[in-house]
Design an enzyme around this catalytic site. Structure first.
Site, PDB file in Angstrom:
ATOM      1  N   GLU A  68       3.477  10.544   2.464  1.00 29.58           N
ATOM      2  CA  GLU A  68       3.267   9.368   3.315  1.00 29.58           C
ATOM      3  C   GLU A  68       3.865   9.288   4.687  1.00 29.58           C
ATOM      4  O   GLU A  68       4.234   8.326   4.910  1.00 29.58           O
ATOM      5  CB  GLU A  68       3.846   8.283   2.469  1.00 29.58           C
ATOM      6  CG  GLU A  68       3.012   8.268   1.176  1.00 29.58           C
ATOM      7  CD  GLU A  68       3.500   6.970   0.013  1.00 29.58           C
ATOM      8  OE1 GLU A  68       4.473   6.557   0.366  1.00 29.58           O
ATOM      9  OE2 GLU A  68       2.601   6.582  -0.838  1.00 29.58           O
ATOM     10  N   ASP A  96       1.427   6.575  -9.213  1.00 29.78           N
ATOM     11  CA  ASP A  96       2.069   5.838  -8.552  1.00 29.78           C
ATOM     12  C   ASP A  96       2.292   4.487  -9.190  1.00 29.78           C
ATOM     13  O   ASP A  96       1.746   3.422  -8.877  1.00 29.78           O
ATOM     14  CB  ASP A  96       1.514   5.624  -7.269  1.00 29.78           C
ATOM     15  CG  ASP A  96       2.453   4.880  -6.342  1.00 29.78           C
ATOM     16  OD1 ASP A  96       3.865   4.706  -6.546  1.00 29.78           O
ATOM     17  OD2 ASP A  96       2.343   4.568  -4.938  1.00 29.78           O
ATOM     18  N   GLU A 146       6.102  -3.511  -8.548  1.00 28.43           N
ATOM     19  CA  GLU A 146       4.920  -3.492  -7.238  1.00 28.43           C
ATOM     20  C   GLU A 146       3.401  -3.647  -7.751  1.00 28.43           C
ATOM     21  O   GLU A 146       2.859  -4.274  -6.956  1.00 28.43           O
ATOM     22  CB  GLU A 146       5.299  -2.083  -6.701  1.00 28.43           C
ATOM     23  CG  GLU A 146       4.232  -1.697  -5.666  1.00 28.43           C
ATOM     24  CD  GLU A 146       4.334  -0.389  -4.972  1.00 28.43           C
ATOM     25  OE1 GLU A 146       5.531   0.469  -5.421  1.00 28.43           O
ATOM     26  OE2 GLU A 146       3.822   0.166  -4.179  1.00 28.43           O
TER      27      GLU A 146
HETATM   28  C1  GCU Z   1       4.517   3.866  -3.227  1.00 28.73           C
HETATM   29  C2  GCU Z   1       4.837   2.540  -2.282  1.00 28.73           C
HETATM   30  C3  GCU Z   1       5.510   2.826  -1.117  1.00 28.73           C
HETATM   31  C4  GCU Z   1       6.639   3.665  -1.361  1.00 28.73           C
HETATM   32  C5  GCU Z   1       6.441   4.883  -2.015  1.00 28.73           C
HETATM   33  C6  GCU Z   1       7.394   5.932  -2.555  1.00 28.73           C
HETATM   34  O1  GCU Z   1       3.523   4.174  -2.450  1.00 28.73           O
HETATM   35  O2  GCU Z   1       3.850   1.609  -2.308  1.00 28.73           O
HETATM   36  O3  GCU Z   1       5.989   1.391  -0.520  1.00 28.73           O
HETATM   37  O4  GCU Z   1       7.255   4.156  -0.237  1.00 28.73           O
HETATM   38  O5  GCU Z   1       5.648   4.459  -3.366  1.00 28.73           O
HETATM   39  O6  GCU Z   1       7.804   5.852  -3.578  1.00 28.73           O
HETATM   40  O7  GCU Z   1       7.861   6.741  -1.708  1.00 28.73           O
END
Ligand code: GCU
Length: 831
Positions: free
Chosen positions: A299, A378, A406
């Protein structure tokens, strides 16, 4: 020496939820009788901050529950006493106690014995933490009304790692936090007043949690600079008396960002020296630091791929810096490519964790742990266990569970997660041929493959809301995480019942009602959100809260459900799909490879099937979608009814705040139900055999009402508003919509469906004629600034008397940038 210490009175805030499950409410006489006689003095052998916490907790808890004064001392008195100490100290006085070596670290023994002619109740730990956990365990038994007069019980944790992670940013915001700002940080600094951190440490210790990572995995590099480390040390100091060791998340590019190097290549000697220098600096300030958490190559976070290095190279360079200090690195298994081509049917995000880490099995140092999310995607409402759990035999692993909700209602909805976690923890990965199998809980604890470390990590994200998680009932998840990390074989019902009793008291109706709401809540949430393993069907791009069904498609995030006019689901089979099922041990994979042996609840995770596919339940997929969404929304409505029966059986404040959240949830469950059903009705073009989906008797669309200043606006995504549109008002205006009632005279409930945007506090008023029936403020600071599935909210005005020709009028005075959007009103007979 014996000193008399007055019991600390129950906090004045006792029923705000602040004390959570550690209220120590005075016990009713019937419960006291069950508990039996408990000494009114505590004798502590040894002295340290952790041991003093244990002693003080007994003084506080026992004093409060028994409404009496507890004496303390450091040598055996001539009366009965509670004897506290490590086994090494206790055994010479109480030979019946087990030898320290017989218990795992952090374990304890609770027993009754005679010492020097006196009856003693012994709380003895393998180490100091064990003494603290034993003290909490004794208090919990008393609070639950269990007989403690004949104890002889050994307890030890399932795994050494029982940590919480916090996704707190240094500016005081929390990524995916739903209960206010950070208790740790503000304005780029650690808070001056850390009393909430101290009280949080106590809550964690009470359920055996022994580690806390304080900052977001999307880490700010500054956290390990010389300027910041002393601030971290202040947090560590506050947690230490509770046996909770601090750890930090780091930015893998730190050598370049803050180290003055032109590289962060893990195989570069200068980079290794940088990590050693930073880790040494951390340990100088925090000698009991637990370790480091790292999110890399995921990410947008930089990682070893920048230099064509492996995740093991990245983990090991830091592991080697930590090893001399006894620290551990948690390398997150949540690595995937969020720019994947969605048009390629062979692409599959679910494969990513295994594809990345399985080839590296055995390449990680002994103090590195791969931290694996419980499912392959996730934290969706239903996922199978990640196949990576069964695939690492020579690498330490830990399971990552998410306490913060979440994708599961963000603490606006009650959703008790323990049954969901247990479905994964109890899942047999069949990683060896031994009987009775290799459940995920034994793989992650290190038991199956004899790994030196392993365990459980929960993403907690408590905030500054008085009750920590925003929803009083959400605290069952924090409590439940700790209980499972200590002993994952504990049943969900036991956890729910214990938590309820500790949190709300012994009234059997309260215990039964709250426990059953908890146990019913995840299945209900699953029914009115994501069906059959297809994902939560929420807006996956931003908020992850309300419905947003198409947001997962046609982009690289890989949370695809692949719904089209004919069918739905991801084909993850070896035969025709992405081959994901091959990542499981063949016996397990074979079960998922065929629709016949895949359980209904995971069908669409593994298979793309037509809407007319018949489930094991006998229903078609499409009818299941319609029916389950009606059933789930009805269950949410029933939670309100069930809770209302507890009026006056629990304190006003918590009764009212939970009621408000449950009522909101019931309304939002209808938003979910209608969004999902309308969307599938439109896409599949197959009618609901029960005639419910898409038909809304009693509903009056705002656009069909007579209006002043309200204007017609399409809502995006369309399925989140009835008929795809709403009426919106300009900022600063007062707008209204009128409806002339033509039904029979009687008493009705009028539901007003509006949008509570997060950029103002607009006032809504319902009138009949000129009479104000009810007025309320849409002051939600959450979700989104637009009308959509996050903001759609139902306010029900009960018991409205209506006669033919009466005029119902909804008026809004907008505030801030809000649009005061109105979707519809719905008139139903009052029950
Ligand atoms: C999910 C979440 C993110 C977080 C990521 C992670 O995608 O939405 O906010 O950073 O998980 O676990 O690294």
């Amino acid at each position: 020496m014996v000193a008399l210490v007055a019991a600390i009175p129950m906090s004045a805030q006792a029923e705000t939820g602040y004390d959570a499950w550690l209220r120590y409410a005075p016990l009713p006489p019937t419960v006291l009788t069950r508990v039996g006689s408990v000494p009114r003095s505590v004798t502590l052998l040894g002295d340290s901050p952790v041991l003093r916490s244990a002693r003080d907790e007994i003084v506080r808890g026992l004093g409060s529950m028994h409404a009496s004064t507890i004496a303390t001392g450091t040598s055996l008195p001539r009366t009965s006493t509670i004897l506290l100490g490590t086994l090494d100290r206790v055994r010479p006085v109480v030979p019946a106690a087990p030898a320290a070596a017989e218990l795992a670290p952090d374990g304890f023994w609770l027993g009754t014995a005679t010492a020097r002619g006196q009856a003693v109740l012994v709380v003895a730990g393998r180490n100091e933490r064990g003494v603290l956990y034993g003290a909490f365990a004794l208090l919990q038994r008393i609070a639950l009304g269990e007989d403690v007069s004949r104890l002889n019980e050994r307890q030890e944790p399932a795994a050494p790692i029982r940590w919480v992670n916090h996704w707190d940013n240094l500016d005081g915001t929390i990524e995916r936090g739903y209960a206010g700002r950070s208790i740790f940080f503000e304005n780029g600094r650690v808070q001056e007043d850390l009393s909430r951190v101290r009280d949080y440490g106590r809550l964690l210790a009470s359920v055996g949690v022994n580690g806390l990572t304080v900052n977001n995995v999307n880490a700010n590099a500054l956290v390990i600079t010389d300027g910041f480390i002393p601030q971290l040390a202040r947090i560590a100091d506050v947690l230490r008396p509770w046996g909770v060791s601090l750890s930090v998340s780091i930015d893998f590019s730190s050598p370049r960002r803050i180290g003055g190097l032109d590289t962060f290549d893990p195989l570069d000697a200068r980079v290794a020296a940088f990590w050693k220098d930073r880790v040494d600096a951390l340990y100088r300030a925090i000698p009991d630091l637990g370790g480091i958490v790292l999110k890399a190559d995921s990410e947008g976070r930089l990682g070893p791929s920048a230099y064509n290095r492996t995740h093991a190279d990245a983990a090991n360079v830091i592991a080697r810096a930590l090893a001399p200090h006894g620290g551990v690195i948690f390398y997150r298994g949540f690595v995937y490519d969020n720019l994947m081509d969605w048009r390629d049917p062979k692409n599959d995000r679910a494969r990513a964790a295994y594809d990345n880490f399985h080839p590296l099995d055995g390449k990680f140092d002994a103090n590195a742990v791969v931290q694996i999310k419980h499912g392959p995607i996730d934290f969706q409402v239903r996922e199978p266990a990640s196949p990576l759990f069964g695939a690492l035999r020579n690498t330490n692993q830990a399971i990552e569970l998410q306490i913060t909700q979440e994708y599961l209602g963000q603490q606006r909805h009650v959703c008790f997660l323990v049954p969901m976690w247990k479905a994964v923890l109890d899942f047999d990965m069949q990683a060896t041929s031994t009987s009775p199998g290799t459940p995920v809980r034994d793989l992650v604890s290190g038991r199956t493959f004899n790994r030196p470390v392993g365990g459980f990590v929960g993403v907690s994200n408590v905030g500054r809301d008085t009750n920590w998680l925003g929803h009083d009932l959400a605290m069952a998840n924090l409590y439940g995480f700790g209980r499972l990390a200590w002993n994952p074989t504990t049943s969900a019902r036991t956890i729910a019942t214990d938590w309820t009793t500790l949190t709300f008291g012994h009234d059997p109706q309260v215990v039964e009602t709250v426990t059953s709401i908890l146990l019913d809540s995840w299945p209900a949430y699953e029914r009115y959100t994501g069906p059959l393993g297809a994902g939560t069907l929420t807006d996956i791009i931003r908020v992850h809260y309300g419905p947003g069904i198409e947001s997962s498609e046609r982009n690289g995030w890989g949370q695809w459900h692949r719904a089209n006019g004919q069918g739905i689901g991801m084909d993850r089979t070896i035969a025709t799909g992405t081959g994901f099922t091959a990542q499981y041990i063949p016996l397990v994979g074979a079960q998922y490879e065929s629709t016949a042996s895949t359980p209904d609840e995971l069908l669409l995770f593994f298979h793309h099937v037509p809407y007319t596919h018949v489930l094991h339940s006998g229903k078609t997929v499409i009818q299941h979608i319609y029916d389950s969404h009606y059933q789930g929304a009805q269950e949410a409505a029933d939670f309100v009814k069930r809770w209302r029966r507890l009026d006056r059986l629990i304190d006003r404040q918590r009764y009212a705040s939970v009621l408000a959240r449950l009522e909101y949830q019931a309304g939002h469950a209808v938003v979910w139900r209608d969004a999902i059903n309308n969307w599938f009705l439109w896409l599949s073009d197959i009618a609901d055999a029960n005639g419910l989906a898409g038909r809304f008797p009693g509903r009056i669309e705002a656009e069909s009402m007579a209006r002043e200043r309200y204007a017609n606006t399409p809502v995006v995504p369309w399925e989140t508003a009835s008929a795809g549109q709403a009426m919106t008002c300009e900022p600063g205006e007062t707008c209204s919509a009128r409806h002339r009632y033509q039904g029979p005279a009687g008493t009705f409930d009028v539901a007003v469906q509006f949008f509570d945007e997060n950029d103002g506090a607009s006032r809504f008023t319902l009138f009949t004629g000129d009479r104000v029936i009810e007025s309320w403020v849409a002051d939600g600071e959450f979700g989104s600034p637009s009308p959509n599935g996050h903001t759609s909210t139902r306010h029900t005005v009960r018991g409205v008397r209506l006669s033919p020709d009466d005029e119902l009028r909804v008026q809004v005075t907008t505030d801030g940038m809000e649009s005061g959007a109105l979707d519809y009103i719905e008139i139903t007979a009052s029950p």
